[in-house]
Design a protein around this motif. Structure first.
Motif, mmCIF file in Angstrom:
data_model
loop_
_atom_site.group_PDB
_atom_site.id
_atom_site.type_symbol
_atom_site.label_atom_id
_atom_site.label_comp_id
_atom_site.label_asym_id
_atom_site.label_seq_id
_atom_site.Cartn_x
_atom_site.Cartn_y
_atom_site.Cartn_z
ATOM 1 N N VAL A 217 0.840 -1.197 0.000
ATOM 2 C CA VAL A 217 0.000 0.000 0.000
ATOM 3 C C VAL A 217 0.874 1.246 0.000
ATOM 4 N N LEU A 218 1.912 1.253 0.812
ATOM 5 C CA LEU A 218 2.778 2.428 0.935
ATOM 6 C C LEU A 218 3.467 2.795 -0.373
ATOM 7 N N ILE A 219 3.594 1.841 -1.288
ATOM 8 C CA ILE A 219 4.246 2.125 -2.569
ATOM 9 C C ILE A 219 3.466 3.151 -3.395
ATOM 10 N N TYR A 220 2.196 3.357 -3.071
ATOM 11 C CA TYR A 220 1.387 4.336 -3.799
ATOM 12 C C TYR A 220 1.481 5.729 -3.196
ATOM 13 N N PHE A 221 2.207 5.865 -2.072
ATOM 14 C CA PHE A 221 2.355 7.146 -1.396
ATOM 15 C C PHE A 221 3.736 7.729 -1.659
ATOM 16 N N ASP A 222 3.854 9.051 -1.571
ATOM 17 C CA ASP A 222 5.188 9.637 -1.590
ATOM 18 C C ASP A 222 5.770 9.557 -0.173
ATOM 19 N N ILE A 245 4.939 -4.967 6.349
ATOM 20 C CA ILE A 245 4.726 -4.201 5.124
ATOM 21 C C ILE A 245 5.144 -5.078 3.941
ATOM 22 N N GLY A 246 4.918 -4.602 2.726
ATOM 23 C CA GLY A 246 5.214 -5.403 1.548
ATOM 24 C C GLY A 246 6.694 -5.730 1.413
ATOM 25 N N HIS A 247 6.985 -6.846 0.738
ATOM 26 C CA HIS A 247 8.385 -7.276 0.631
ATOM 27 C C HIS A 247 9.219 -6.288 -0.187
#
Length: 273
Positions: A217-222, A245-247
């Motif tokens: 999910v955090l990959i879509y945030f700055d 969190i994601g790998h």
């Protein structure tokens, strides 16, 4: 109508600023075609001619704004996605949490699946907890997402035959009923999960969570939105709790209080205090 007329550079900047301010999701120029496609769908669905007119609508109508944000999110998930995380949950995290909580006489483990999409992750967690938690232990799972459509799928608990890939045969037999076109999750597993709308840009109101999953999910945030979201997780979590969190994601270099934990199964983060 040509795309450059339909959606100008100024329009793109206007919409991506709105999306960022409302959700923390950061649209780059490489994602522009996705945004254009979703906008065309929303305009057709609302009988609106221009992106400016639709912008006026979502600036005033909070429900349609939710629908718009729902339409631009990517809901890619599956049961037992990244098995190593669930191995670490079973063999390291849950024993640690049980050891911490048992001295206080608290036998309830609280888990938050943030960005749960269509429910495969929280159902995976619920089934695993059913397998490994001895009496009198029980689990309470909160599953949240910004996509109302995805949450409705999760609440229903029905998955087409193509969606049950990855579920071990013994789990499938024990926790699902075969129905026309797919499988339905048993009510006793569904009862362990509370599905709820939540925008990670805001405080969830949750407190005392023992484990938080927020994967891919955090990959879509700055960086600024990532840090703010992670710090809100900190506030929601109990002392000596764990964050997955994601790998492909990392808190390295981020201004947070979480400590990195490496297990023989997977890496994760811990709130020690």
């Amino acid at each position: 109508m040509a795309d450059d007329v339909f959606f100008t550079d100024a329009d793109f900047d206007m919409y991506r600023n709105l999306i960022y301010n409302e959700s923390g999701i950061h649209f780059t120029s490489t994602n522009r075609s996705i945004l254009e496609s979703r906008l065309k769908e929303r305009l057709r669905g609302n009988g609106v001619e221009t992106v400016r007119a639709y912008y006026d609508i979502i600036s005033k109508d909070k429900e349609e704004l939710k629908n718009f944000l729902d339409s631009i999110t990517t809901n890619l998930t599956r049961f037992f996605r990244n098995q190593a995380h669930f191995d670490a949950l079973e063999n390291f995290v849950i024993p640690e949490v049980m050891n911490i909580k048992k001295s206080s006489g608290n036998f309830t483990i609280k888990i938050w699946s943030a960005g749960c999409s269509t429910g495969e992750e929280p159902y995976t967690i619920a089934m695993l907890m059913q397998e490994i938690l001895p009496p009198p232990w029980k689990v309470e799972i909160v599953a949240s997402d910004i996509s109302l459509k995805s949450l409705m799928v999760g609440k229903e608990g029905f998955y087409a035959d193509s969606r049950i890939v990855g579920i071990p045969d013994n789990y499938l037999k024990k926790y699902f009923d075969k129905v026309d076109g797919g499988y339905k999750v048993h009510d006793d597993i569904k009862s362990r999960i509370r599905f709820d709308y939540h925008n990670l840009k805001n405080d969830s109101g949750l407190r005392g969570m023992d484990v938080v999953f927020c994967r891919n999910v955090l990959i879509y945030f700055d960086e600024a939105a990532q840090t703010a979201a992670v710090n809100r997780f900190w506030e929601a979590m109990a002392p000596k709790s764990f964050l997955f969190i994601g790998h492909s994601e990392s808190l390295f270099g981020m201004d947070t209080k979480f400590e990195f934990v490496k297990t023989q199964w997977a890496t994760l983060y811990r709130k020690y205090i």
